[in-house]
Design an enzyme around this catalytic site. Sequence first.
Site, PDB file in Angstrom:
ATOM      1  CG  ASP A 196      54.794  80.036  44.945  1.00 24.72           C
ATOM      2  OD1 ASP A 196      53.688  80.189  45.480  1.00 24.72           O
ATOM      3  OD2 ASP A 196      55.510  79.046  45.146  1.00 24.72           O
ATOM      4  CG  ASN A 232      62.926  70.064  45.023  1.00 20.69           C
ATOM      5  OD1 ASN A 232      62.300  70.804  45.783  1.00 20.69           O
ATOM      6  ND2 ASN A 232      62.951  70.251  43.720  1.00 20.69           N
ATOM      7  CG  HIS A 235      60.336  73.622  45.975  1.00 25.71           C
ATOM      8  ND1 HIS A 235      60.074  72.570  45.131  1.00 25.71           N
ATOM      9  CD2 HIS A 235      59.135  74.007  46.471  1.00 25.71           C
ATOM     10  CE1 HIS A 235      58.778  72.342  45.125  1.00 25.71           C
ATOM     11  NE2 HIS A 235      58.185  73.189  45.930  1.00 25.71           N
TER      12      HIS A 235
HETATM   13  C1  GLP Z   1      54.448  73.929  45.793  1.00 28.94           C
HETATM   14  C2  GLP Z   1      54.471  75.351  46.368  1.00 28.94           C
HETATM   15  C3  GLP Z   1      55.261  75.424  47.645  1.00 28.94           C
HETATM   16  C4  GLP Z   1      54.844  74.306  48.576  1.00 28.94           C
HETATM   17  C5  GLP Z   1      55.122  72.980  47.921  1.00 28.94           C
HETATM   18  C6  GLP Z   1      54.851  71.783  48.803  1.00 28.94           C
HETATM   19  O1  GLP Z   1      55.583  73.654  45.063  1.00 28.94           O
HETATM   20  N1  GLP Z   1      55.015  76.300  45.438  1.00 28.94           N
HETATM   21  O2  GLP Z   1      55.069  76.686  48.250  1.00 28.94           O
HETATM   22  O3  GLP Z   1      55.541  74.398  49.802  1.00 28.94           O
HETATM   23  O4  GLP Z   1      54.295  72.920  46.773  1.00 28.94           O
HETATM   24  O5  GLP Z   1      53.510  71.464  48.764  1.00 28.94           O
HETATM   25  P1  GLP Z   1      52.793  70.454  49.722  1.00 28.94           P
HETATM   26  O6  GLP Z   1      52.515  71.208  50.968  1.00 28.94           O
HETATM   27  O7  GLP Z   1      51.543  70.085  48.969  1.00 28.94           O
HETATM   28  O8  GLP Z   1      53.700  69.298  49.939  1.00 28.94           O
END
Ligand code: GLP
Length: 242
Positions: free
Chosen positions: A67, A136, A138
Site C-alpha cells: 500500500d 482493527n 486491517h
Molecule cells: C499500517 C499499514 C499496515 C500495518 C499497520 C500496523 O496501517 N498499512 O500494513 O500492518 O499499519 O502497523 P504496526 O505494525 O505499526 O502496528
Amino acid sequence: MQIIKTRDYDHMSRMAANIIAAQVIMKPDCVLGLATGSTPVGTYEELVRRYDKGELDFSTVTSINLDEYKGLSPENDQSYRYFMNTHLFSHVNIDPEKTYVPNGLEPDSEKACAAYNAVIRQAGGIDLQLLGLGHNGHIGFNEPSDIFEKETHCVDLTQSTIDANSRFFASMDEVPKQAYTMGIGTIMQAKKVLVVVSGKAKAQIVKDAFFGPCTPQVPASILQLHSDVILVGDEEALSLIP
Ligand code: GLP
C-alpha cells in the site's frame, strides 16, 4: 495455519527473517509482497544483517508492496516508498526497477489501481506475502468493510487508523485520509502468507482475526481460509489465543 510463538520482538524478527530468507534462497527470482508499519522493521534489519554477511542475494528478487498513502511523494519521509527505501531497498542489492509501491502521486484512483493490478499480474502473483496487522484487523490498508475488496483500490482510512498513524506525523492535518492498497483477493492468492505481530496491544485483534468469525469487518480473518499462513508473534501478542 502454523503459529510460531517467540519470546519477544527481536526473536519474532529473526524468525520472520528466517522465513523470508528461506524463500529468497529457495527461489532467487521470487516475488515478495512487502509490508510497512513498525512491526516488520526488525525483520528488515535482520535481512539487511544477513545480506551484509553475504548470506542473501536480492539481485533477482521482485518486491511488490501492499500500500501507499494517496497524495504522498516518494521523497516524503512518511511515504511507504520512503520507508521501504530506508529500511530495506537501499541496504541490499535489489534492483530498484523491480521494487513496486503504488503511486501515491497519481490523483486518478482508477488509473493508479489499474496500473498496480497490471504490475501484480505481470509479476505472476506473489510467492510470499508479509503482513502486519492493524488494530482493527486491517491488512495492507483493507479496512473493516461490508465486503472483501478483491483488487487494488483507494480506501478512506478509518478514524482509528488515522489516529494510530498520526504518531508518525507532525500534526493531525498532515495525516493522509486515503490510501491505495492491494486487495484482499490478491493477498489471498499469494502462495504463502507470513503475518508478524508484536505486543500486548495486538493480543485481542490476533484472537479475533485468527480464532473469531471470518468477516470483512475483521479483514485479516479471511486468512483463516488461506492454505499456507504462518503467524509469527511474540508472547504478548499471542497471549489471548487458545
Ligand atoms: C499500517 C499499514 C499496515 C500495518 C499497520 C500496523 O496501517 N498499512 O500494513 O500492518 O499499519 O502497523 P504496526 O505494525 O505499526 O502496528
